[in-house]
Design an enzyme around this catalytic site. Structure first.
Site, PDB file in Angstrom:
ATOM      1  N   ASN A   1     -39.163  22.657  57.862  1.00 20.68           N
ATOM      2  CA  ASN A   1     -40.001  21.747  57.095  1.00 20.68           C
ATOM      3  C   ASN A   1     -40.951  21.082  58.096  1.00 20.68           C
ATOM      4  OD1 ASN A   1     -41.137  19.802  55.522  1.00 20.68           O
ATOM      5  ND2 ASN A   1     -39.206  18.956  54.766  1.00 20.68           N
TER       6      ASN A   1
ATOM      7  N   ARG B   1     -40.704  25.326  53.937  1.00 20.25           N
ATOM      8  CA  ARG B   1     -41.067  24.465  52.810  1.00 20.25           C
ATOM      9  C   ARG B   1     -42.579  24.282  52.834  1.00 20.25           C
ATOM     10  NH1 ARG B   1     -41.560  18.216  52.561  1.00 20.25           N
ATOM     11  NH2 ARG B   1     -41.858  17.958  50.337  1.00 20.25           N
TER      12      ARG B   1
ATOM     13  N   HIS C   1     -41.480  17.934  44.560  1.00 15.26           N
ATOM     14  CA  HIS C   1     -40.003  17.957  44.596  1.00 15.26           C
ATOM     15  C   HIS C   1     -39.442  19.078  43.719  1.00 15.26           C
ATOM     16  CE1 HIS C   1     -40.193  13.310  45.267  1.00 15.26           C
ATOM     17  NE2 HIS C   1     -40.041  13.912  46.435  1.00 15.26           N
TER      18      HIS C   1
ATOM     19  N   ARG D   1     -45.148   4.019  47.828  1.00 16.52           N
ATOM     20  CA  ARG D   1     -46.250   4.433  46.934  1.00 16.52           C
ATOM     21  C   ARG D   1     -46.196   3.630  45.637  1.00 16.52           C
ATOM     22  NH1 ARG D   1     -44.443  10.232  47.558  1.00 16.52           N
ATOM     23  NH2 ARG D   1     -45.310  10.934  49.543  1.00 16.52           N
TER      24      ARG D   1
ATOM     25  N   GLU E   1     -32.285  20.381  49.412  1.00 17.53           N
ATOM     26  CA  GLU E   1     -33.502  21.199  49.395  1.00 17.53           C
ATOM     27  C   GLU E   1     -33.438  22.320  50.427  1.00 17.53           C
ATOM     28  OE1 GLU E   1     -35.578  17.309  49.161  1.00 17.53           O
ATOM     29  OE2 GLU E   1     -37.154  18.462  48.191  1.00 17.53           O
TER      30      GLU E   1
END
Ligand code: AMP
Length: 397
Positions: A7, A91, A180, A241, A384
């Site tokens: 990643n 990823r 996601h 966020r 993940e």
């Protein structure tokens, strides 16, 4: 098979080395400050202490070379040589409308990923750098791209279109993509498996509540709506966020603060969310502590956060005309009992609840609602990296 899952960020590279037969993580770690002074690598082989080393990493190729060196190290490595790395899974953040599934990486795929760069200018170029670094050092090892956006490509147009002139969708591909996806796919699948059901027969709402957070509606195994949009800024209130807001706020604030729209976006991405609201932290552990000490801002922040999660669940129950399973996952979803409890208080009309005793559990797949509830509420830990490993094996085997 031994799969290296990568990643890659602009100055970081997270990795896990997984034996796909046992699904065991043989080693994992992180390269940080790549291309910046003070680069360091951490490496933790299974069952041993974590090593940390400060060493120059002028670029990602050097970082990947160091990861390989660690994995194959005579004393602390987990394999004898490079030949024992069978595949690499990457990823990739944005696949635009080009990728509705994971793919084996070739030149054409790399070009298509590059064409999505303007949709994720901070992430996709970094992901490509990671692919190139692995390609340079392991030219014969097959690589797979697993996209954060792919799972949501099944959304119908009524869910992904914004109410703006259609030509902007046609010309610039302005639409909801969602993120996601690997987690929403993995968690909805694991939830169904745990309940002994087929995902194709269920209406599932996945609440991926981490530092970044999104909710998705997974109907009969397919994503039909999700809260993040063109970028990960839309939807729930997150760590830093803002999530949903009136778009007019951007120019309003730009004028009040005498800054550019770009700078306001930076505030909305990095200084907002529960951090901005509370003025305390983006981390729910700090917020819970402050809440328990009677801090009013922490209380208001957590109430606002939970209210927004509950509103999305209500919206997606409407989108699917019902819901069989609500699954909580990621850092906050798996660990913060307060959030699950408070959100569930809004949802009794759906025929679900959260048992306060079971809700004390964390980090394991568990049903939280009372036996016989019309809708099952549960925790399902996400993974993940494992999902990327499984996809990689599926495509290269
Ligand atoms: P993620 O992005 O999935 O790694 O989630 C990170 C966030 O999860 C952190 O910022 C915390 O807010 C939250 N978190 C992680 N561990 C815990 C914990 N043990 N208790 C409460 N919140 C946690």
């Amino acid at each position: 098979m031994n799969v290296l899952v990568i990643n890659c960020g602009s100055s970081s590279l997270k990795y896990q080395f997984i034996n796909s037969d046992t699904e065991e993580v043989m080693a994992k770690g992180l390269c940080e400050r790549i291309g910046i002074d003070g680069s360091r690598i951490s490496y933790q082989p299974k069952g041993a202490d974590k090593e940390e080393l400060e060493t120059p990493m002028p670029d990602h190729t050097k970082a990947v070379a160091l990861v390989i060196e660690k994995l194959t190290n005579k004393e602390t490595g987990v394999v004898k040589s490079l030949e024992e790395i069978d595949a690499v899974g990457h990823r990739i953040v944005h696949g635009g409308e080009k990728f509705a599934t994971s793919v084996v990486i070739n030149d054409e795929v790399m070009k298509a990923i590059e064409e999505c760069n303007d949709l994720a200018p901070l992430h996709n170029p970094a992901n490509l750098i990671g692919i190139n670094a692995c390609k340079a050092l392991m030219p014969n090892v097959p690589m797979v791209a697993v996209f954060d956006t792919a799972f949501h490509q099944t959304m119908p147009s009524k869910a992904y279109l914004y109410g703006i002139p259609y030509e902007y969708y046609e010309k610039y591909k302005v639409r909801r993509y969602g993120f996601h996806g690997t987690s929403h796919d993995f968690v909805s699948n694991e939830a169904a498996k745990f309940l002994g059901k087929d995902r194709k027969d269920l209406k599932i709402i996945v609440c991926h509540l981490g530092n970044g957070a999104s909710v998705s509606a997974v109907m009969n195994g397919k994503s039909v709506d999700t809260s993040m949009g063109l970028t990960p800024l839309e939807g729930l209130i997150m760590g830093t966020r803002s999530g949903d807001l009136d778009p007019a706020i951007v120019t309003f604030l730009a004028s009040k603060l005498n800054v550019s729209a770009e700078e306001v976006l930076n505030i909305l991405n990095k200084k907002s969310g529960v951090q901005g609201l509370s003025g305390i932290s983006s981390d729910f552990r700090d917020l819970e502590k402050a809440f328990n000490e009677g801090n009013e801002r922490a209380k208001e922040t957590l109430e606002t956060y939970c209210y927004h999660v509950a509103k999305y669940i209500g919206a997606y129950a409407a989108a699917m005309n019902g819901v069989d399973v609500i699954a909580y996952t990621a850092g906050v979803g798996e660990n913060t009992a307060f959030v699950r409890q408070r959100v569930s208080e809004y949802l009794t009309y759906l025929g679900t609840d959260v048992d306060p005793e079971k809700n004390k559990l964390r980090g394991e797949t568990v049903v939280l609602s009372s036996p016989g509830s019309k809708c099952v509420t549960m925790i399902v830990p996400t993974n993940e990296e494992l999902a990327i490993c499984r996809e990689t094996v599926r495509l290269v085997k």
